[in-house]
Design a protein around this motif. Structure first.
Motif, PDB file in Angstrom:
ATOM      1  N   ILE B  25      37.328  24.570  53.442  1.00 11.48           N
ATOM      2  CA  ILE B  25      37.059  25.723  52.432  1.00 11.48           C
ATOM      3  C   ILE B  25      38.408  25.959  51.719  1.00 11.48           C
ATOM      4  CG2 ILE B  25      36.993  28.123  52.457  1.00 11.48           C
ATOM      5  CD1 ILE B  25      34.935  28.044  54.714  1.00 11.48           C
ATOM      6  N   MET B  45      39.031  33.032  36.828  1.00  8.45           N
ATOM      7  CA  MET B  45      38.373  33.904  37.830  1.00  8.45           C
ATOM      8  C   MET B  45      37.666  34.937  37.321  1.00  8.45           C
ATOM      9  SD  MET B  45      38.642  33.384  41.062  1.00  8.45           S
ATOM     10  CE  MET B  45      37.435  34.146  41.878  1.00  8.45           C
ATOM     11  N   LEU B  46      37.933  35.485  36.305  1.00 10.54           N
ATOM     12  CA  LEU B  46      37.200  36.833  35.827  1.00 10.54           C
ATOM     13  C   LEU B  46      36.711  36.384  34.344  1.00 10.54           C
ATOM     14  CD1 LEU B  46      39.181  39.634  37.047  1.00 10.54           C
ATOM     15  CD2 LEU B  46      37.202  38.582  37.991  1.00 10.54           C
ATOM     16  N   ARG B  49      34.310  38.165  32.706  1.00  9.49           N
ATOM     17  CA  ARG B  49      34.695  39.891  32.199  1.00  9.49           C
ATOM     18  C   ARG B  49      35.733  39.674  31.278  1.00  9.49           C
ATOM     19  NH1 ARG B  49      34.463  42.845  38.053  1.00  9.49           N
ATOM     20  NH2 ARG B  49      32.038  42.262  38.574  1.00  9.49           N
ATOM     21  N   TRP B  64      44.641  36.775  38.302  1.00 10.96           N
ATOM     22  CA  TRP B  64      43.658  36.852  39.114  1.00 10.96           C
ATOM     23  C   TRP B  64      43.399  35.426  39.680  1.00 10.96           C
ATOM     24  CZ3 TRP B  64      42.109  41.135  41.420  1.00 10.96           C
ATOM     25  CH2 TRP B  64      42.133  42.414  40.444  1.00 10.96           C
ATOM     26  N   LEU B  67      45.915  35.170  42.581  1.00 18.62           N
ATOM     27  CA  LEU B  67      45.477  35.935  43.712  1.00 18.62           C
ATOM     28  C   LEU B  67      44.277  35.036  44.679  1.00 18.62           C
ATOM     29  CD1 LEU B  67      45.165  39.392  42.438  1.00 18.62           C
ATOM     30  CD2 LEU B  67      46.707  38.672  44.146  1.00 18.62           C
ATOM     31  N   PHE B  68      43.460  34.271  43.744  1.00 13.50           N
ATOM     32  CA  PHE B  68      42.509  33.387  44.331  1.00 13.50           C
ATOM     33  C   PHE B  68      43.127  32.224  44.970  1.00 13.50           C
ATOM     34  CE2 PHE B  68      40.274  29.205  43.214  1.00 13.50           C
ATOM     35  CZ  PHE B  68      39.258  29.462  44.302  1.00 13.50           C
ATOM     36  N   LEU B 109      30.666  24.246  51.731  1.00 12.84           N
ATOM     37  CA  LEU B 109      30.295  25.732  51.834  1.00 12.84           C
ATOM     38  C   LEU B 109      31.062  26.646  50.941  1.00 12.84           C
ATOM     39  CD1 LEU B 109      30.951  26.236  55.735  1.00 12.84           C
ATOM     40  CD2 LEU B 109      28.688  26.592  54.508  1.00 12.84           C
ATOM     41  N   PHE B 110      32.178  26.046  50.396  1.00 20.52           N
ATOM     42  CA  PHE B 110      32.896  26.774  49.295  1.00 20.52           C
ATOM     43  C   PHE B 110      32.056  27.004  48.101  1.00 20.52           C
ATOM     44  CE2 PHE B 110      35.426  26.817  45.584  1.00 20.52           C
ATOM     45  CZ  PHE B 110      36.251  28.186  45.932  1.00 20.52           C
ATOM     46  N   ILE B 113      28.798  28.936  48.508  1.00 22.39           N
ATOM     47  CA  ILE B 113      29.086  30.528  48.546  1.00 22.39           C
ATOM     48  C   ILE B 113      29.590  30.884  47.406  1.00 22.39           C
ATOM     49  CG2 ILE B 113      29.873  32.208  50.064  1.00 22.39           C
ATOM     50  CD1 ILE B 113      29.204  30.404  52.601  1.00 22.39           C
ATOM     51  N   ILE B 117      27.405  33.534  44.770  1.00 23.17           N
ATOM     52  CA  ILE B 117      28.095  34.838  44.680  1.00 23.17           C
ATOM     53  C   ILE B 117      28.799  34.967  43.251  1.00 23.17           C
ATOM     54  CG2 ILE B 117      29.828  36.709  45.622  1.00 23.17           C
ATOM     55  CD1 ILE B 117      28.997  35.821  48.374  1.00 23.17           C
ATOM     56  N   LEU B 122      27.227  38.121  41.130  1.00 23.23           N
ATOM     57  CA  LEU B 122      28.333  38.966  40.646  1.00 23.23           C
ATOM     58  C   LEU B 122      28.610  38.449  38.926  1.00 23.23           C
ATOM     59  CD1 LEU B 122      30.816  39.376  43.274  1.00 23.23           C
ATOM     60  CD2 LEU B 122      28.762  40.903  42.479  1.00 23.23           C
ATOM     61  N   ILE B 124      31.147  36.759  37.772  1.00 19.67           N
ATOM     62  CA  ILE B 124      32.494  37.021  37.163  1.00 19.67           C
ATOM     63  C   ILE B 124      32.921  35.963  36.503  1.00 19.67           C
ATOM     64  CG2 ILE B 124      32.922  38.775  39.007  1.00 19.67           C
ATOM     65  CD1 ILE B 124      34.557  36.663  40.724  1.00 19.67           C
TER      66      ILE B 124
END
Lengths: 87, 160
Positions: B25, B45-46, B49, B64, B67-68, B109-110, B113, B117, B122, B124
């Motif tokens: 992951i 990441m965003l 947005r 961001w 942070l990821f 899985l990464f 998922i 998401i 979402l 994003i």
């Protein structure tokens, strides 16, 4: 190796070589701290930095944190599932 | 002698596959961040947005992204710690197939998922941001499924 200016330095008169060494070593250090942080660090004092901070820590900050974190519980659940069904 | 004892006492790959899955992951996250966010720069990441076509927008996304990357670094570190505990256990089958299979599984899985998401629910960001939601988002999900199945197959074959 004997420092050429050491004897003179003891009498409070640094030799030319010692002064040169100080300039070589201290010069970049002074220049580093003397340089405008606006150029070195955009998250410090520049206008861009202010705009970036305002955007990151704006009203949607926690919404973005939640969106970023949303995958974590799903991945943890997936790992638990893999652990349970592993041979 | 010790290796023989380990094999004789081995009963499970469970602890090894848990560690490998978590490492997978983390490494899947690093692959996404390094290849797509940084080298190819096809999304951040965003990026759905906060558009990345201005300096401020790019730098906000960079925060961001950082942070990821911190998150996937933590996942990788946890995986390494789990691996360390797994290899010290006497009841673990130390199988390269199980470890590599579980890393593939974690990678998949990464993708599955995170893709579901972040790209679909979402929204994003999307895989190829300039297109918005596109076939590439489904290719990303499909890559996750393929990696999961390949990894699981390797894990299952480890004991045989």
């Amino acid at each position: 190796m004997v420092w050429k200016g050491s004897a003179a330095a003891e009498h409070g008169q640094p030799a030319a070589s010692l002064r040169r060494a100080l300039v070589v070593v201290a010069g970049p250090v002074v220049a580093m701290f003397g340089a405008s942080q606006a150029f070195a660090c955009t998250l410090c004092h520049s206008r861009t930095a202010q705009d970036v901070r305002a955007a990151v820590f704006g009203p949607d900050f926690w919404d973005n944190v939640a969106a970023m974190s949303a995958v974590v519980p799903a991945l943890v659940l997936a790992v638990v599932l893999v652990r349970r069904i592993s041979p | 002698m010790m290796a023989t004892n380990v094999i004789e006492g081995a009963k499970t790959t469970r602890h090894l596959t848990t560690a490998g899955t978590v490492i997978g992951i983390g490494m899947g996250g690093f692959f996404d961040g390094i290849v797509f966010h940084q080298i190819l720069q096809i999304h951040n990441m965003l990026s759905a947005r906060v558009p990345t076509d201005t300096l401020v927008g790019a730098k906000v996304n960079m925060v961001w992204d950082g942070l990821f990357h911190a998150g996937v670094w933590i996942a990788t570190a946890i995986g390494i710690a789990l691996l360390w505990h797994a290899v010290k256990r006497s009841d673990v089958l130390l199988s390269g197939k199980a470890l590599s299979g579980s890393m593939l599984l974690g990678f998949g899985l990464f993708n599955l998922i995170e893709g579901l998401i972040n790209h679909h629910i979402l929204q994003i960001h999307h895989v190829y941001e300039i297109l918005g939601q596109s076939a590439w988002d489904y290719v990303f999900l499909a890559s996750g499924v393929v990696l999961i199945l390949s990894g699981w197959r390797l894990i299952r074959s480890a004991g045989s």
